[in-house]
Design a protein around this motif. Structure first.
Motif, PDB file in Angstrom:
ATOM      1  N   HIS A 203       0.759  -1.252  -0.103  1.00 52.21           N
ATOM      2  CA  HIS A 203      -0.014  -0.161   0.142  1.00 52.21           C
ATOM      3  C   HIS A 203       0.936   1.127  -0.056  1.00 52.21           C
ATOM      4  O   HIS A 203       0.460   2.430  -0.608  1.00 52.21           O
ATOM      5  CB  HIS A 203      -0.866   0.235   1.193  1.00 52.21           C
ATOM      6  CG  HIS A 203      -2.295  -0.652   1.098  1.00 52.21           C
ATOM      7  ND1 HIS A 203      -3.165  -0.620   0.124  1.00 52.21           N
ATOM      8  CD2 HIS A 203      -2.495  -2.019   1.723  1.00 52.21           C
ATOM      9  CE1 HIS A 203      -4.049  -1.656   0.195  1.00 52.21           C
ATOM     10  NE2 HIS A 203      -3.574  -2.458   1.164  1.00 52.21           N
ATOM     11  N   TYR A 204       2.018   1.322   0.772  1.00 56.88           N
ATOM     12  CA  TYR A 204       2.948   2.256   0.950  1.00 56.88           C
ATOM     13  C   TYR A 204       3.493   2.731  -0.472  1.00 56.88           C
ATOM     14  O   TYR A 204       3.439   3.981  -0.936  1.00 56.88           O
ATOM     15  CB  TYR A 204       3.885   2.256   1.976  1.00 56.88           C
ATOM     16  CG  TYR A 204       4.897   3.303   1.780  1.00 56.88           C
ATOM     17  CD1 TYR A 204       4.743   4.450   2.488  1.00 56.88           C
ATOM     18  CD2 TYR A 204       6.278   3.066   1.250  1.00 56.88           C
ATOM     19  CE1 TYR A 204       5.683   5.560   2.262  1.00 56.88           C
ATOM     20  CE2 TYR A 204       7.178   4.163   1.099  1.00 56.88           C
ATOM     21  CZ  TYR A 204       6.976   5.209   1.806  1.00 56.88           C
ATOM     22  OH  TYR A 204       7.736   6.081   1.798  1.00 56.88           O
ATOM     23  N   GLY A 207       0.975   4.072  -2.923  1.00 59.28           N
ATOM     24  CA  GLY A 207       0.917   5.261  -2.491  1.00 59.28           C
ATOM     25  C   GLY A 207       1.864   6.270  -3.366  1.00 59.28           C
ATOM     26  O   GLY A 207       1.551   7.349  -3.740  1.00 59.28           O
ATOM     27  N   TYR A 210       1.408   6.802  -6.959  1.00 60.99           N
ATOM     28  CA  TYR A 210       0.494   7.761  -7.247  1.00 60.99           C
ATOM     29  C   TYR A 210       0.690   9.163  -7.046  1.00 60.99           C
ATOM     30  O   TYR A 210       0.543  10.254  -7.586  1.00 60.99           O
ATOM     31  CB  TYR A 210      -0.872   7.300  -6.341  1.00 60.99           C
ATOM     32  CG  TYR A 210      -1.477   6.261  -6.726  1.00 60.99           C
ATOM     33  CD1 TYR A 210      -1.740   5.764  -7.995  1.00 60.99           C
ATOM     34  CD2 TYR A 210      -2.008   5.636  -5.710  1.00 60.99           C
ATOM     35  CE1 TYR A 210      -2.557   4.676  -8.460  1.00 60.99           C
ATOM     36  CE2 TYR A 210      -2.700   4.160  -6.204  1.00 60.99           C
ATOM     37  CZ  TYR A 210      -2.940   3.925  -7.789  1.00 60.99           C
ATOM     38  OH  TYR A 210      -3.455   2.858  -8.071  1.00 60.99           O
ATOM     39  N   ALA A 219      -3.186   8.623  -3.724  1.00 61.77           N
ATOM     40  CA  ALA A 219      -1.896   8.476  -3.042  1.00 61.77           C
ATOM     41  C   ALA A 219      -2.241   8.457  -1.425  1.00 61.77           C
ATOM     42  O   ALA A 219      -1.996   7.613  -0.731  1.00 61.77           O
ATOM     43  CB  ALA A 219      -1.007   9.553  -3.333  1.00 61.77           C
ATOM     44  N   GLU A 222      -3.846   5.227  -0.502  1.00 60.65           N
ATOM     45  CA  GLU A 222      -3.174   4.025  -0.303  1.00 60.65           C
ATOM     46  C   GLU A 222      -2.180   4.347   1.002  1.00 60.65           C
ATOM     47  O   GLU A 222      -1.972   3.277   1.725  1.00 60.65           O
ATOM     48  CB  GLU A 222      -2.267   3.881  -1.304  1.00 60.65           C
ATOM     49  CG  GLU A 222      -3.035   3.479  -2.550  1.00 60.65           C
ATOM     50  CD  GLU A 222      -3.830   2.207  -2.529  1.00 60.65           C
ATOM     51  OE1 GLU A 222      -3.120   1.216  -1.822  1.00 60.65           O
ATOM     52  OE2 GLU A 222      -4.598   1.939  -3.275  1.00 60.65           O
ATOM     53  N   LEU A 223      -1.787   5.553   1.278  1.00 61.58           N
ATOM     54  CA  LEU A 223      -0.857   5.858   2.361  1.00 61.58           C
ATOM     55  C   LEU A 223      -1.620   5.595   3.630  1.00 61.58           C
ATOM     56  O   LEU A 223      -1.272   5.235   4.677  1.00 61.58           O
ATOM     57  CB  LEU A 223      -0.107   7.184   2.208  1.00 61.58           C
ATOM     58  CG  LEU A 223       0.735   7.396   0.951  1.00 61.58           C
ATOM     59  CD1 LEU A 223       0.983   8.682   1.017  1.00 61.58           C
ATOM     60  CD2 LEU A 223       2.069   6.511   1.435  1.00 61.58           C
TER      61      LEU A 223
END
Length: 294
Positions: A203-204, A207, A210, A219, A222-223
């Motif tokens: 996920h990081y 992000g 993005y 972004a 996801e972050l």
């Protein structure tokens, strides 16, 4: 665990001749029991079984290998490396012992020593996906020998050898990200998340892709998932704060969110992190404003 029993039966005749049938049979039983305990996560009892096997058959490399593997499972890499080395002395063609030795050395930060061991494991067995994967990790992380092209090749080999191995797919995505192949990296990381939706690191990095593509809302989503799954991820907290500060509106809600994530960044970032001084100064200015100072 049947594979272990079959292996022990294959080497049992030679061992029985060297140690005596009763001692050899007992040592093999200890190895089987230890492997079963290790699979269940009962590391202390597993290690006790492997040590008992070693006392009965002190020249059996399997005893040293399994002791080392147990220490590696506990992230005790120094003894893991020592036991793996002993296994290679007894059985120089044991690819798995060389792999365990190299992997343990790499976790200890001893990259030049690790490379030789991993390459030996690879020469002895080119069909072990973990050996290819760890060589990829070596070329991705080695401070003085980093080579993203080689790393990517080894990660792809690992994936070819085992298609359902998410860590290899994840590192392929990281290599693509580092090579600024952002479209490919996003596809790869989404594949990781499809198999493992709780993967905070995926996920990081998605992000971050993005962010590079100026897709701030995606972004941020996801972050936010990354810090939900891993609250100690100070880099993700910092990136969220950056997005809110530079890319979002300045509503009161966003301001509070900005300060929250910036504080989380300070709570978990190392003292020498390159943005810590800036974050501390922002908090100092805020305090001066609140107290009526400059």
């Amino acid at each position: 665990m049947r594979w272990l029993v079959v292996f022990l039966l294959l080497v049992g005749i030679a061992g029985a001749a060297e140690y005596g049938a009763d001692d050899w049979r007992k040592s093999q039983q200890f190895l089987v029991e230890g492997a079963q305990l290790l699979r269940r996560g009962d590391n202390a009892r597993a290690l006790a079984r492997f040590n008992s096997a070693k006392q009965l058959a002190p020249n059996n490399p399997e005893c040293y290998y399994w002791c080392g593997l147990t220490y590696a499972e506990q992230a005790s890499y120094a003894p893991a490396a020592q036991f793996a080395e002993q296994a290679t002395i007894i059985a120089p063609r044991s690819a798995k012992a060389w792999l365990l030795w190299g992997q343990s050395l790499m976790y200890l930060g001893k990259f030049p020593e690790a490379k030789n061991k991993l390459e030996t494991a690879y020469r002895l067995d080119r069909n072990n996906y973990l050996t290819a994967f760890n060589l990829g990790r070596y070329y991705f992380h080695a401070p003085d020998d980093r080579n993203l092209n080689l790393a990517l090749d080894y990660f792809r080999q690992a994936r070819e050898l085992r298609r359902d191995y998410p860590p290899a797919i994840f590192y392929i995505g990281l290599c693509q990200y580092e090579k600024q192949m952002f479209t490919l990296a996003s596809v790869t990381l989404r594949e990781v998340l499809q198999a493992d939706p709780q993967n905070a690191a995926a996920h990081y990095w998605l992000g971050m892709i993005y962010r590079h593509e100026n897709q701030s809302e995606r972004a941020l989503n996801e972050l936010t998932q990354a810090v939900r799954l891993d609250p100690n991820n100070y880099e993700a907290h910092l990136q969220i704060a950056h997005i809110i500060l530079f890319d979002q509106t300045t509503s009161a809600n966003n301001k509070e969110r900005f300060w929250y994530h910036l504080q989380k960044y300070l709570d978990h970032a190392p003292p020498d992190h390159n943005w810590r001084e800036n974050a501390e100064e922002l908090f100092a200015r805020r305090q001066r404003r609140v107290s009526g100072g400059q």
